[in-house]
Design a protein around this motif. Structure first.
Motif, PDB file in Angstrom:
ATOM      1  N   ILE A  77     -22.159   6.899 -50.811  1.00 33.02           N
ATOM      2  CA  ILE A  77     -22.911   5.787 -50.970  1.00 33.02           C
ATOM      3  C   ILE A  77     -22.486   4.401 -50.487  1.00 33.02           C
ATOM      4  CG2 ILE A  77     -22.013   5.035 -53.250  1.00 33.02           C
ATOM      5  CD1 ILE A  77     -25.264   4.588 -54.038  1.00 33.02           C
ATOM      6  N   GLU A  78     -21.118   4.253 -50.449  1.00 30.31           N
ATOM      7  CA  GLU A  78     -20.365   3.400 -49.958  1.00 30.31           C
ATOM      8  C   GLU A  78     -20.504   3.152 -48.297  1.00 30.31           C
ATOM      9  OE1 GLU A  78     -18.444   5.704 -51.602  1.00 30.31           O
ATOM     10  OE2 GLU A  78     -18.603   4.629 -53.425  1.00 30.31           O
ATOM     11  N   ASN A  79     -21.063   4.015 -47.596  1.00 26.27           N
ATOM     12  CA  ASN A  79     -21.275   3.970 -46.208  1.00 26.27           C
ATOM     13  C   ASN A  79     -22.483   2.827 -46.264  1.00 26.27           C
ATOM     14  OD1 ASN A  79     -19.043   5.338 -46.243  1.00 26.27           O
ATOM     15  ND2 ASN A  79     -19.858   6.810 -44.621  1.00 26.27           N
ATOM     16  N   VAL A  80     -23.507   2.882 -47.123  1.00 31.93           N
ATOM     17  CA  VAL A  80     -24.698   1.992 -46.890  1.00 31.93           C
ATOM     18  C   VAL A  80     -24.252   0.591 -46.726  1.00 31.93           C
ATOM     19  CG1 VAL A  80     -26.597   1.172 -48.186  1.00 31.93           C
ATOM     20  CG2 VAL A  80     -25.989   3.692 -48.237  1.00 31.93           C
ATOM     21  N   LYS A  81     -24.460   0.011 -45.814  1.00 32.55           N
ATOM     22  CA  LYS A  81     -23.924  -1.299 -45.460  1.00 32.55           C
ATOM     23  C   LYS A  81     -24.959  -2.633 -45.774  1.00 32.55           C
ATOM     24  CE  LYS A  81     -20.377   0.525 -43.848  1.00 32.55           C
ATOM     25  NZ  LYS A  81     -19.381   0.332 -44.592  1.00 32.55           N
ATOM     26  N   VAL A 122     -30.177 -10.860 -23.549  1.00 36.88           N
ATOM     27  CA  VAL A 122     -29.372  -9.721 -23.413  1.00 36.88           C
ATOM     28  C   VAL A 122     -29.291  -8.987 -24.718  1.00 36.88           C
ATOM     29  CG1 VAL A 122     -27.896 -10.905 -21.897  1.00 36.88           C
ATOM     30  CG2 VAL A 122     -27.284 -10.865 -24.044  1.00 36.88           C
ATOM     31  N   THR A 123     -29.206  -7.660 -24.503  1.00 39.00           N
ATOM     32  CA  THR A 123     -28.709  -6.736 -25.824  1.00 39.00           C
ATOM     33  C   THR A 123     -27.333  -6.315 -25.655  1.00 39.00           C
ATOM     34  OG1 THR A 123     -29.449  -4.845 -24.360  1.00 39.00           O
ATOM     35  CG2 THR A 123     -31.064  -5.948 -25.579  1.00 39.00           C
ATOM     36  N   MET A 124     -26.900  -6.061 -26.890  1.00 36.46           N
ATOM     37  CA  MET A 124     -25.472  -5.459 -27.043  1.00 36.46           C
ATOM     38  C   MET A 124     -25.639  -4.128 -27.712  1.00 36.46           C
ATOM     39  SD  MET A 124     -23.413  -8.823 -28.303  1.00 36.46           S
ATOM     40  CE  MET A 124     -21.905  -8.291 -27.815  1.00 36.46           C
ATOM     41  N   ASP A 125     -24.554  -3.464 -27.261  1.00 37.39           N
ATOM     42  CA  ASP A 125     -24.408  -2.042 -27.972  1.00 37.39           C
ATOM     43  C   ASP A 125     -24.087  -2.233 -29.419  1.00 37.39           C
ATOM     44  OD1 ASP A 125     -22.918   0.358 -29.007  1.00 37.39           O
ATOM     45  OD2 ASP A 125     -23.247   0.853 -26.645  1.00 37.39           O
ATOM     46  N   ASN A 126     -24.747  -1.108 -30.114  1.00 38.93           N
ATOM     47  CA  ASN A 126     -24.518  -1.174 -31.683  1.00 38.93           C
ATOM     48  C   ASN A 126     -23.322  -1.080 -32.316  1.00 38.93           C
ATOM     49  OD1 ASN A 126     -27.411  -1.358 -32.135  1.00 38.93           O
ATOM     50  ND2 ASN A 126     -27.682   0.958 -32.271  1.00 38.93           N
ATOM     51  N   ARG A 127     -22.494  -0.457 -31.608  1.00 34.22           N
ATOM     52  CA  ARG A 127     -20.839  -0.359 -31.972  1.00 34.22           C
ATOM     53  C   ARG A 127     -20.381  -1.671 -31.915  1.00 34.22           C
ATOM     54  NH1 ARG A 127     -18.900   3.490 -27.028  1.00 34.22           N
ATOM     55  NH2 ARG A 127     -20.274   2.171 -26.179  1.00 34.22           N
ATOM     56  N   TYR A 128     -20.791  -2.552 -31.242  1.00 39.48           N
ATOM     57  CA  TYR A 128     -19.940  -3.902 -31.224  1.00 39.48           C
ATOM     58  C   TYR A 128     -20.827  -4.891 -32.277  1.00 39.48           C
ATOM     59  CZ  TYR A 128     -18.156  -1.723 -27.280  1.00 39.48           C
ATOM     60  OH  TYR A 128     -17.485  -0.746 -26.220  1.00 39.48           O
ATOM     61  N   ILE A 129     -22.210  -4.962 -32.089  1.00 41.48           N
ATOM     62  CA  ILE A 129     -22.969  -5.888 -32.919  1.00 41.48           C
ATOM     63  C   ILE A 129     -23.109  -5.652 -34.367  1.00 41.48           C
ATOM     64  CG2 ILE A 129     -25.382  -5.387 -32.288  1.00 41.48           C
ATOM     65  CD1 ILE A 129     -23.914  -8.773 -32.293  1.00 41.48           C
ATOM     66  N   ILE A 130     -23.306  -4.245 -34.576  1.00 44.42           N
ATOM     67  CA  ILE A 130     -23.874  -4.062 -36.004  1.00 44.42           C
ATOM     68  C   ILE A 130     -22.556  -4.239 -36.977  1.00 44.42           C
ATOM     69  CG2 ILE A 130     -24.197  -2.231 -37.658  1.00 44.42           C
ATOM     70  CD1 ILE A 130     -26.646  -2.689 -35.888  1.00 44.42           C
ATOM     71  N   PRO A 131     -21.367  -4.035 -36.707  1.00 45.25           N
ATOM     72  CA  PRO A 131     -20.276  -4.401 -37.638  1.00 45.25           C
ATOM     73  C   PRO A 131     -20.259  -5.901 -37.912  1.00 45.25           C
ATOM     74  CG  PRO A 131     -19.547  -2.540 -36.139  1.00 45.25           C
ATOM     75  CD  PRO A 131     -20.726  -3.131 -35.576  1.00 45.25           C
ATOM     76  N   VAL A 132     -20.541  -6.555 -36.808  1.00 46.01           N
ATOM     77  CA  VAL A 132     -20.314  -7.990 -36.904  1.00 46.01           C
ATOM     78  C   VAL A 132     -21.549  -8.628 -37.822  1.00 46.01           C
ATOM     79  CG1 VAL A 132     -20.529 -10.447 -35.755  1.00 46.01           C
ATOM     80  CG2 VAL A 132     -19.068  -8.443 -34.714  1.00 46.01           C
ATOM     81  N   GLU A 167     -21.051  -7.933 -41.427  1.00 49.13           N
ATOM     82  CA  GLU A 167     -20.231  -9.000 -41.966  1.00 49.13           C
ATOM     83  C   GLU A 167     -20.944 -10.253 -42.245  1.00 49.13           C
ATOM     84  OE1 GLU A 167     -16.278 -11.236 -40.431  1.00 49.13           O
ATOM     85  OE2 GLU A 167     -16.198  -8.953 -40.054  1.00 49.13           O
ATOM     86  N   ILE A 168     -21.725 -10.792 -41.294  1.00 47.16           N
ATOM     87  CA  ILE A 168     -22.406 -12.068 -41.743  1.00 47.16           C
ATOM     88  C   ILE A 168     -23.429 -11.561 -42.568  1.00 47.16           C
ATOM     89  CG2 ILE A 168     -24.375 -13.491 -40.639  1.00 47.16           C
ATOM     90  CD1 ILE A 168     -22.677 -12.731 -37.814  1.00 47.16           C
ATOM     91  N   ILE A 169     -24.151 -10.712 -42.592  1.00 42.81           N
ATOM     92  CA  ILE A 169     -25.258 -10.377 -43.790  1.00 42.81           C
ATOM     93  C   ILE A 169     -24.369 -10.327 -45.189  1.00 42.81           C
ATOM     94  CG2 ILE A 169     -26.572  -8.804 -44.895  1.00 42.81           C
ATOM     95  CD1 ILE A 169     -27.219  -7.993 -41.905  1.00 42.81           C
TER      96      ILE A 169
END
Length: 190
Positions: free
Chosen positions: A114-118, A18-28, A31-33
């Motif tokens: 630059i703080e927006n680079v994750k 399944v794929t998940m929308d970026n708005r939900y999966i990217i922040p998670v 955080e894991i990275i």
């Protein structure tokens, strides 16, 4: 970009993920990275063409320990606007402001702090073999990074990637024509 998530066993092979929308999966994922675990996602979109292709290549992101280590040419995942993440190449860093551009784009992104680079892209798995990934019992990251699912390029050490980066980023005027030729070639080969 899309994050692949394996479904339960016994599901039809064409629908194993399944794929998940970026708005939900990217922040998670970020955080894991940032807790020290590199993460893999399937490339989605065309803004990094011709060398990162939609639904073809796998991307491995890693933690950024120090913003001062970022340099022009690095490919990063950044939140350029609230909730809007892009994976593009850094074109300029000046006074704490970053300007990026996708390799397949003709214009720069809107500059941002630059703080927006994750996180930073550290490896690309070219021509990802999705069928092999479907057969895997686990998310076999070591198997993946050792070439088990496709050709792996380490962006910090790959001479091929460094050469491409140096040449492609300097092609301001011819880029438009090269991208048009690439898109035409893709249409002909389909």
């Amino acid at each position: 970009m899309t994050h692949l998530i394996k479904k339960e066993e016994g599901v039809d092979v064409d629908n194993d993920f399944v794929t998940m929308d970026n708005r939900y999966i990217i922040p998670v994922m970020i955080e894991i990275i940032n807790e020290g675990c590199d993460r893999f996602i399937l490339a989605r979109g065309y803004s990094m063409r011709p060398f990162i292709e939609d639904k073809r290549d796998g991307l491995v992101f890693s933690k950024i320990d120090d913003f001062s280590s970022l340099k022009v040419g690095d490919v990063v995942l950044a939140e350029i606007q609230k909730g809007h993440f892009v994976c593009h190449r850094i074109k300029d860093i000046s006074n704490g402001v970053v300007t990026m551009r996708g390799d397949g784009n003709l214009r720069d992104d809107v500059p941002f702090p630059i703080e927006n680079v994750k996180v930073r892209l550290t490896k690309i798995i070219k021509n990802l073999k999705i069928d092999k990934l479907r057969e895997a019992k686990d998310n076999e990251i070591n198997f993946m990074l050792n070439g088990g699912y496709g050709k792996v390029y380490d962006l910090d050490t790959s001479k091929v990637w460094k050469c491409y980066s140096a040449v492609w980023t300097r092609l301001e005027l011819p880029r438009r024509y090269l991208l048009a030729a690439y898109r035409l070639m893709l249409k002909i080969t389909k």
